[in-house]
Design a protein around this motif. Structure first.
Motif, mmCIF file in Angstrom:
data_model
loop_
_atom_site.group_PDB
_atom_site.id
_atom_site.type_symbol
_atom_site.label_atom_id
_atom_site.label_comp_id
_atom_site.label_asym_id
_atom_site.label_seq_id
_atom_site.Cartn_x
_atom_site.Cartn_y
_atom_site.Cartn_z
ATOM 1 N N VAL A 113 -16.337 43.324 -15.965
ATOM 2 C CA VAL A 113 -17.762 43.635 -15.787
ATOM 3 C C VAL A 113 -17.939 45.131 -15.486
ATOM 4 C CG1 VAL A 113 -19.812 43.276 -14.347
ATOM 5 C CG2 VAL A 113 -18.449 41.303 -15.046
ATOM 6 N N SER A 114 -17.075 45.685 -14.622
ATOM 7 C CA SER A 114 -17.177 47.116 -14.291
ATOM 8 C C SER A 114 -16.935 47.971 -15.530
ATOM 9 C CB SER A 114 -16.173 47.508 -13.201
ATOM 10 O OG SER A 114 -16.515 46.893 -11.974
ATOM 11 N N ALA A 115 -15.955 47.593 -16.348
ATOM 12 C CA ALA A 115 -15.658 48.352 -17.567
ATOM 13 C C ALA A 115 -16.857 48.306 -18.521
ATOM 14 C CB ALA A 115 -14.415 47.788 -18.254
ATOM 15 N N LYS A 122 -19.686 50.502 -17.203
ATOM 16 C CA LYS A 122 -19.399 51.919 -17.456
ATOM 17 C C LYS A 122 -19.682 52.266 -18.921
ATOM 18 C CE LYS A 122 -15.689 53.063 -14.241
ATOM 19 N NZ LYS A 122 -16.337 53.820 -13.166
ATOM 20 N N ALA A 123 -19.281 51.389 -19.843
ATOM 21 C CA ALA A 123 -19.491 51.638 -21.281
ATOM 22 C C ALA A 123 -20.992 51.736 -21.582
ATOM 23 C CB ALA A 123 -18.846 50.534 -22.102
ATOM 24 N N LEU A 124 -21.754 50.882 -20.924
ATOM 25 C CA LEU A 124 -23.205 50.843 -21.104
ATOM 26 C C LEU A 124 -23.863 52.104 -20.522
ATOM 27 C CD1 LEU A 124 -25.046 48.696 -22.304
ATOM 28 C CD2 LEU A 124 -25.078 47.552 -20.092
ATOM 29 N N LEU A 162 -16.234 38.187 -21.781
ATOM 30 C CA LEU A 162 -16.541 37.717 -20.428
ATOM 31 C C LEU A 162 -16.861 36.223 -20.439
ATOM 32 C CD1 LEU A 162 -18.614 40.679 -18.965
ATOM 33 C CD2 LEU A 162 -16.510 39.737 -18.009
ATOM 34 N N GLN A 163 -17.582 35.778 -21.473
ATOM 35 C CA GLN A 163 -17.885 34.344 -21.570
ATOM 36 C C GLN A 163 -16.598 33.521 -21.693
ATOM 37 O OE1 GLN A 163 -21.227 33.516 -24.451
ATOM 38 N NE2 GLN A 163 -21.448 35.736 -24.314
ATOM 39 N N ARG A 164 -15.646 34.025 -22.495
ATOM 40 C CA ARG A 164 -14.363 33.302 -22.617
ATOM 41 C C ARG A 164 -13.635 33.277 -21.279
ATOM 42 N NH1 ARG A 164 -14.093 35.779 -27.533
ATOM 43 N NH2 ARG A 164 -12.993 37.546 -26.619
ATOM 44 N N ALA A 170 -15.592 48.495 -4.763
ATOM 45 C CA ALA A 170 -15.623 49.946 -4.994
ATOM 46 C C ALA A 170 -15.865 50.246 -6.476
ATOM 47 C CB ALA A 170 -14.317 50.590 -4.521
ATOM 48 N N ARG A 171 -15.227 49.478 -7.356
ATOM 49 C CA ARG A 171 -15.433 49.710 -8.798
ATOM 50 C C ARG A 171 -16.880 49.419 -9.192
ATOM 51 N NH1 ARG A 171 -10.030 47.615 -9.267
ATOM 52 N NH2 ARG A 171 -10.857 45.518 -9.474
#
Lengths: 89, 89, 89, 89
Positions: free
Chosen positions: D38-40, D43-45, D21-23, A84-85
């Protein structure tokens, strides 16, 4: 985690895209060209997410289902919230 | 299928939204107001999709995992493709 | 509104898709097939939205810009909010 | 470009998210937690994209509209295509 090297390679490329976008903004490139790069980066990121999700279902969800009990329900609820996210981001 | 009546109720409401949009276009309502309704309808549709997907994983995927064999892999690949279509639509 | 008949035709088809989905749920069709139809319907709806948005910008936004004053800023802020709702739905 | 420093700051933060994310993948963190990040980041992008788009419309599109001629049509077609790519990514 399977395909760990593949994810790392793709995330490094995404990091490079984020740096490329900074250069484009720094150089005041044409907005539409910057937006095209943002879309490409978003697609690359979504593709990593879809790969991770498939892997998660193939391992965690399937293992939980085989172990029996309520664990599988919990895993599926959790995966559904992650989906969903993704759909809404 | 569990929650069949709930899905039917939500899809009838979505059908009503599609008719409402036709009336708005017919009456030449303000574009931005029509777009707001399209977004609401899209969200309602995505929400039905997420419900169906969670149900599919709770039943088909879990059952296939418990049955053992390659069936679970196939179900997960299929679910992943459906998720990819939702994320990209 | 230009292309009014085209929008109405597409929205009638979308209404038909909403009815088709109800039949699929009623007949307990395979979840993945229902999800494929939901994705197709979402795409059709997004496509109507993108058409309306382009038309809105070509007329309302351009007219406001030509009229001068603060009106154009308001139109663009409003269009941007509509775009944000589409991107996030 | 207005708000250039703001975009650069946000893009540097997004670059940091790509490294984070790589870490997480390196350390084999829990898939669902990676997906949340990834979702955050997505959204930022998207939020950077929506800002750039609004700015583009406020300047390029409005200027073209005021200049008259066919230039505004071209700018709007181009912006519409960029919006379509964002909605579908």
């Amino acid at each position: 985690m399977h395909r760990k090297d593949d994810y790392l390679k793709r995330l490094r490329r995404i990091e490079g895209q984020a740096r490329g976008l900074q250069r484009m903004v720094e150089d005041e490139k044409y907005c539409i060209d910057i937006l095209t790069q943002v879309s490409a980066m978003t697609k690359a990121l979504q593709s990593v997410a879809l790969g991770l999700l498939e892997e998660h279902m193939s391992h965690c969800v399937v293992d939980a289902a085989r172990a029996g009990g309520r664990e599988a329900d919990e895993k599926i609820r959790e995966a559904s919230e992650a989906i969903a996210r993704l759909v809404r981001s």
